[in-house]
Design an enzyme around this catalytic site. Sequence first.
Site, short mmCIF file in Angstrom:
data_model
loop_
_atom_site.label_atom_id
_atom_site.label_comp_id
_atom_site.label_asym_id
_atom_site.label_seq_id
_atom_site.Cartn_x
_atom_site.Cartn_y
_atom_site.Cartn_z
N GLY A 152 -5.40 3.25 -4.21
CA GLY A 152 -4.37 3.62 -5.15
C GLY A 152 -4.85 3.66 -6.59
N ASP A 165 -2.93 -10.40 -3.86
CA ASP A 165 -3.06 -9.38 -2.81
C ASP A 165 -4.18 -9.77 -1.84
OD1 ASP A 165 -2.30 -7.06 -1.52
OD2 ASP A 165 -3.63 -5.78 -2.68
N VAL A 219 -14.27 4.44 -4.90
CA VAL A 219 -15.42 3.55 -4.99
C VAL A 219 -16.62 4.30 -4.44
CG1 VAL A 219 -16.42 1.34 -4.34
CG2 VAL A 219 -13.96 1.52 -4.71
#
Length: 592
Positions: free
Chosen positions: A22, A135, A26
């Site tokens: 989101g 998270d 990478v």
Amino acid sequence: MSAEIPERIGKYTIRERIGSGGMGHVYLGTDPESGEQVAVKVLTAGLAREEGFVERFNREIDAMRKLAHPHVVKLYDYGVDGENYYFAMEYVRGETLLGMLRRVRRIPWRKAFEIAIEICGALKAAHDHGIIHRDLKPSNLLLDAEERVRLTDFGVAQVFDTQRLTVTGGVIGTAEYMSPEQAEGKRATKQSDLYSLGVVLYVMITGRTPFSGNSTVEVMQKHRFGLFDQPRAIVPDLPARVDETIRKLLEKDPQKRFPDAYVLQRHLQSVLKIESRVVEHGETVTEYSDCEEAPTTSVAENGDPVAAEMAAQAGHATVMKGLIRAELEEMQKGHPVTEWLSTTPALIGLLLALALGVWWLWPREPTDEQLFKRGVALMAQGEGLNYLQARKEAFQPLLERDPDSWQDRTAPYLVDIEFYEILREFRGKKSEPASREQKVVADDDEPRRLIRRALGYRKTGDLARAVQILSDLNSVLHDDSQRSATSEKVARLLSKMRGDKQFAAADAYVGETLARAEQLANQEKKDAAGELLAALRKLYADTPAIQDQIRGVEQRIFSDRNPKPKEPVSGIESEVSAEESPAAEDHPQQVK
């Protein structure tokens, strides 16, 4: 950024894309200086224009920069490449915990506890620095070739001592691993991360999450109010201590969970040690649980007299009590060093050492050089309130002590701090009611993007282009009545930048060169003056303000010459024309 893989980001050569999410992409890259492989995370230009994404990206950088722990992914570098924000971090060769679970589905509880112990170390390091991950989940846990853990992805981390990115009532995290208080929109705490770790343990050992549903809202409601299947109901041979540990981590009330990651880490290590002793003695233990009203049965199968005596004692959980007693007795066994430390000479020596340590560590007035290094270290943390702290605690005291010695060394940092203060005013304080003008500026983020672009040029040393962007923006905002305050702030920023020594030096140099050209013209050496002006024009081809000064001198020197009809240009002349064109500044990709 387009869907194509870029050849280079910052100084890093890009090989392939290894992930997307989101917040961007990478990539696997190579550091050209060391040859080391790195993972490069990029916030694309499109997301950078959206409200809050740059702040969250910088929040992740700040969190990683504060942490130096073997079980946290290392941050190497960060910066801006064009309009793309990026940072380079440690590349872990291996797989995520999620990838392992997809392969094996379940992990033996001992291995799961060993993984959880390493995660606790990473969480303790984060919590000690005031960072809540928020998270924690298998996809954010990397396992190297030796199956050692690295915690990553601090994109939604919450830092205690900075302003929050989300207001109370907002929901941050992944539903399946979210604590009840996060699902309710309350502020996350250390116990919230421990709840998520409890879910990770549950998934590793049972092969499924404690709660599932047809929608995110349904899963969140179950975290708040639902009951889950006990791990022993899914894995019958699971030791009672393991089952109780997971259930304590998944308590709805944060106060009923473990107090912090360190206590949990020691508890997990203790359970591993106690269960190993049970296996070594051949004892089968069904322990009395705080969560179950079931009696404890203890059976000694190996005929060990010590075990038989323990089993014969009255009450429940006798084997557990015996094991704990044995552990305490072992810890209290005399050791030569311990016995020596109990003597009077040793105690006197320890007191003297303690007194010397107190004297050595007693706060002293820092030296000038120590103050300066502290200010530089605070500035190196990146733009933020630490800038103001550096000025208050380091640079201002230095100028008060010895202004003559420190004026030049502190000046560049003080200028950066002034820029930050102006930008801070431009952003506005969120706690204050927004005026009509502030609402207009909040809806239109383009001036802020242009200012960031100008500051980016300034950091790379292209001060002339930075001044030109701010000058043009100042002209655009000059007659805009709805943005008068914004125009004033841009003007202040422009004034500060024009006062920079680098810009002043360039301006003085150009002025001297133009004066020389006029002097040559007055000496009837107009051809030499023309060559000098042509060379100066090429040197500052990307600086429209200086180009205007050159044209003014040319008009004064060559005003007596008859104007010639404009002829088509080609070759080098066409390149110069393209560089002088305003369109080249606005659309650099068209001028190649």
